[in-house]
Design a protein around this motif. Sequence first.
Motif, PDB file in Angstrom:
ATOM      1  N   LEU A   4      17.898 -90.520 108.339  1.00 20.26           N
ATOM      2  CA  LEU A   4      17.051 -89.349 108.100  1.00 20.26           C
ATOM      3  C   LEU A   4      17.742 -88.047 108.477  1.00 20.26           C
ATOM      4  N   LYS A   5      18.408 -88.025 109.603  1.00 19.25           N
ATOM      5  CA  LYS A   5      19.005 -86.791 110.109  1.00 19.25           C
ATOM      6  C   LYS A   5      20.161 -86.290 109.250  1.00 19.25           C
ATOM      7  N   GLU A   6      20.633 -87.130 108.331  1.00 13.91           N
ATOM      8  CA  GLU A   6      21.705 -86.716 107.424  1.00 13.91           C
ATOM      9  C   GLU A   6      21.177 -86.250 106.068  1.00 13.91           C
ATOM     10  N   LEU A   7      19.883 -86.382 105.837  1.00 19.80           N
ATOM     11  CA  LEU A   7      19.309 -86.003 104.550  1.00 19.80           C
ATOM     12  C   LEU A   7      19.059 -84.497 104.498  1.00 19.80           C
ATOM     13  N   ILE A   8      19.813 -83.819 103.659  1.00 23.17           N
ATOM     14  CA  ILE A   8      19.671 -82.369 103.513  1.00 23.17           C
ATOM     15  C   ILE A   8      18.271 -82.008 103.027  1.00 23.17           C
ATOM     16  N   ILE A   9      17.718 -82.799 102.128  1.00 19.49           N
ATOM     17  CA  ILE A   9      16.374 -82.511 101.615  1.00 19.49           C
ATOM     18  C   ILE A   9      15.350 -82.526 102.747  1.00 19.49           C
ATOM     19  N   TRP A  10      15.493 -83.445 103.686  1.00 16.79           N
ATOM     20  CA  TRP A  10      14.568 -83.517 104.820  1.00 16.79           C
ATOM     21  C   TRP A  10      14.726 -82.291 105.714  1.00 16.79           C
ATOM     22  N   ARG A  12      15.797 -79.328 104.876  1.00 17.37           N
ATOM     23  CA  ARG A  12      15.255 -78.150 104.186  1.00 17.37           C
ATOM     24  C   ARG A  12      13.733 -78.182 104.147  1.00 17.37           C
ATOM     25  N   ALA A  13      13.164 -79.371 104.027  1.00 18.31           N
ATOM     26  CA  ALA A  13      11.701 -79.492 104.035  1.00 18.31           C
ATOM     27  C   ALA A  13      11.133 -79.148 105.409  1.00 18.31           C
ATOM     28  N   ILE A  14      11.848 -79.506 106.467  1.00 16.71           N
ATOM     29  CA  ILE A  14      11.443 -79.133 107.828  1.00 16.71           C
ATOM     30  C   ILE A  14      11.463 -77.607 107.968  1.00 16.71           C
ATOM     31  N   ALA A  15      12.527 -76.990 107.475  1.00 15.44           N
ATOM     32  CA  ALA A  15      12.641 -75.528 107.544  1.00 15.44           C
ATOM     33  C   ALA A  15      11.519 -74.859 106.748  1.00 15.44           C
ATOM     34  N   LEU A  16      11.213 -75.400 105.585  1.00 17.19           N
ATOM     35  CA  LEU A  16      10.128 -74.849 104.769  1.00 17.19           C
ATOM     36  C   LEU A  16       8.798 -74.939 105.513  1.00 17.19           C
ATOM     37  N   LYS A  41      -1.127 -78.472 105.936  1.00 20.23           N
ATOM     38  CA  LYS A  41      -1.129 -79.918 105.713  1.00 20.23           C
ATOM     39  C   LYS A  41      -0.171 -80.294 104.584  1.00 20.23           C
ATOM     40  N   SER A  42      -0.197 -79.537 103.500  1.00 20.12           N
ATOM     41  CA  SER A  42       0.710 -79.797 102.378  1.00 20.12           C
ATOM     42  C   SER A  42       2.164 -79.621 102.799  1.00 20.12           C
ATOM     43  N   ALA A  43       2.420 -78.552 103.549  1.00 20.14           N
ATOM     44  CA  ALA A  43       3.792 -78.268 103.978  1.00 20.14           C
ATOM     45  C   ALA A  43       4.330 -79.371 104.885  1.00 20.14           C
ATOM     46  N   ILE A  44       3.500 -79.869 105.784  1.00 20.14           N
ATOM     47  CA  ILE A  44       3.899 -80.941 106.698  1.00 20.14           C
ATOM     48  C   ILE A  44       4.085 -82.255 105.951  1.00 20.14           C
ATOM     49  N   SER A  45       3.309 -82.453 104.920  1.00 20.68           N
ATOM     50  CA  SER A  45       3.368 -83.690 104.147  1.00 20.68           C
ATOM     51  C   SER A  45       4.716 -83.870 103.450  1.00 20.68           C
ATOM     52  N   ILE A  46       5.359 -82.783 103.087  1.00 25.41           N
ATOM     53  CA  ILE A  46       6.625 -82.879 102.346  1.00 25.41           C
ATOM     54  C   ILE A  46       7.702 -83.580 103.178  1.00 25.41           C
ATOM     55  N   PRO A  47       8.093 -83.056 104.360  1.00 26.94           N
ATOM     56  CA  PRO A  47       9.121 -83.756 105.127  1.00 26.94           C
ATOM     57  C   PRO A  47       8.616 -85.077 105.720  1.00 26.94           C
ATOM     58  N   SER A  48       7.323 -85.168 105.985  1.00 29.39           N
ATOM     59  CA  SER A  48       6.781 -86.398 106.564  1.00 29.39           C
ATOM     60  C   SER A  48       6.919 -87.577 105.610  1.00 29.39           C
ATOM     61  N   ASN A  49       6.638 -87.350 104.327  1.00 24.20           N
ATOM     62  CA  ASN A  49       6.782 -88.429 103.349  1.00 24.20           C
ATOM     63  C   ASN A  49       8.233 -88.763 103.066  1.00 24.20           C
ATOM     64  N   ILE A  50       9.105 -87.760 103.120  1.00 32.40           N
ATOM     65  CA  ILE A  50      10.543 -88.046 102.998  1.00 32.40           C
ATOM     66  C   ILE A  50      10.967 -88.944 104.155  1.00 32.40           C
ATOM     67  N   ALA A  51      10.499 -88.606 105.357  1.00 30.40           N
ATOM     68  CA  ALA A  51      10.855 -89.393 106.544  1.00 30.40           C
ATOM     69  C   ALA A  51      10.306 -90.814 106.443  1.00 30.40           C
ATOM     70  N   GLU A  52       9.050 -90.935 106.038  1.00 31.00           N
ATOM     71  CA  GLU A  52       8.475 -92.276 105.934  1.00 31.00           C
ATOM     72  C   GLU A  52       9.228 -93.119 104.913  1.00 31.00           C
ATOM     73  N   GLY A  53       9.556 -92.521 103.777  1.00 31.24           N
ATOM     74  CA  GLY A  53      10.304 -93.248 102.758  1.00 31.24           C
ATOM     75  C   GLY A  53      11.696 -93.652 103.224  1.00 31.24           C
ATOM     76  N   SER A  72       3.123 -83.212  97.017  1.00 32.59           N
ATOM     77  CA  SER A  72       2.773 -82.227  98.044  1.00 32.59           C
ATOM     78  C   SER A  72       3.447 -80.888  97.773  1.00 32.59           C
ATOM     79  N   CYS A  73       4.646 -80.918  97.193  1.00 34.91           N
ATOM     80  CA  CYS A  73       5.323 -79.670  96.810  1.00 34.91           C
ATOM     81  C   CYS A  73       4.487 -78.901  95.789  1.00 34.91           C
ATOM     82  N   PHE A  74       3.973 -79.608  94.802  1.00 37.98           N
ATOM     83  CA  PHE A  74       3.158 -78.956  93.776  1.00 37.98           C
ATOM     84  C   PHE A  74       1.834 -78.459  94.361  1.00 37.98           C
ATOM     85  N   GLU A  75       1.270 -79.230  95.277  1.00 37.81           N
ATOM     86  CA  GLU A  75       0.042 -78.798  95.941  1.00 37.81           C
ATOM     87  C   GLU A  75       0.292 -77.517  96.737  1.00 37.81           C
ATOM     88  N   LEU A  76       1.371 -77.492  97.499  1.00 36.66           N
ATOM     89  CA  LEU A  76       1.712 -76.306  98.280  1.00 36.66           C
ATOM     90  C   LEU A  76       1.998 -75.118  97.375  1.00 36.66           C
TER      91      LEU A  76
END
Length: 115
Positions: A4-10, A12-16, A41-53, A72-76
Amino acid sequence: MHNLKELIIWKRAIALATNVYQSTKDFPAEEKYGLTAQIRKSAISIPSNIAEGAGRNTNKEFNHFLGISNGSCFELQTQLIISKNLGLIGGEADSLLDELDQLQKMNYSLQNTLR
């Protein structure tokens, strides 16, 4: 399982999500349990689901959670546009929306790689 800690998408989602919290801190008090809570809630859901996956056992499972994250990105995105239209959020909405667009592209790319 993915690192997880190497995933750039995660990252960036944390920063968002952090930026979204900062951008919504001055929303009106009457929105505390409405739009503010839903946006956060939507913003937190983005990195949380990346992490869970990333913590799942197969790429198919990871791909599934990336799909949820993208939803969640579209919802946000929708909620930020509404907030901007209501005058609750200023110019920072555009930079948040731009970052969301980048995350969605990264998400699609990662999903294609996992297939």
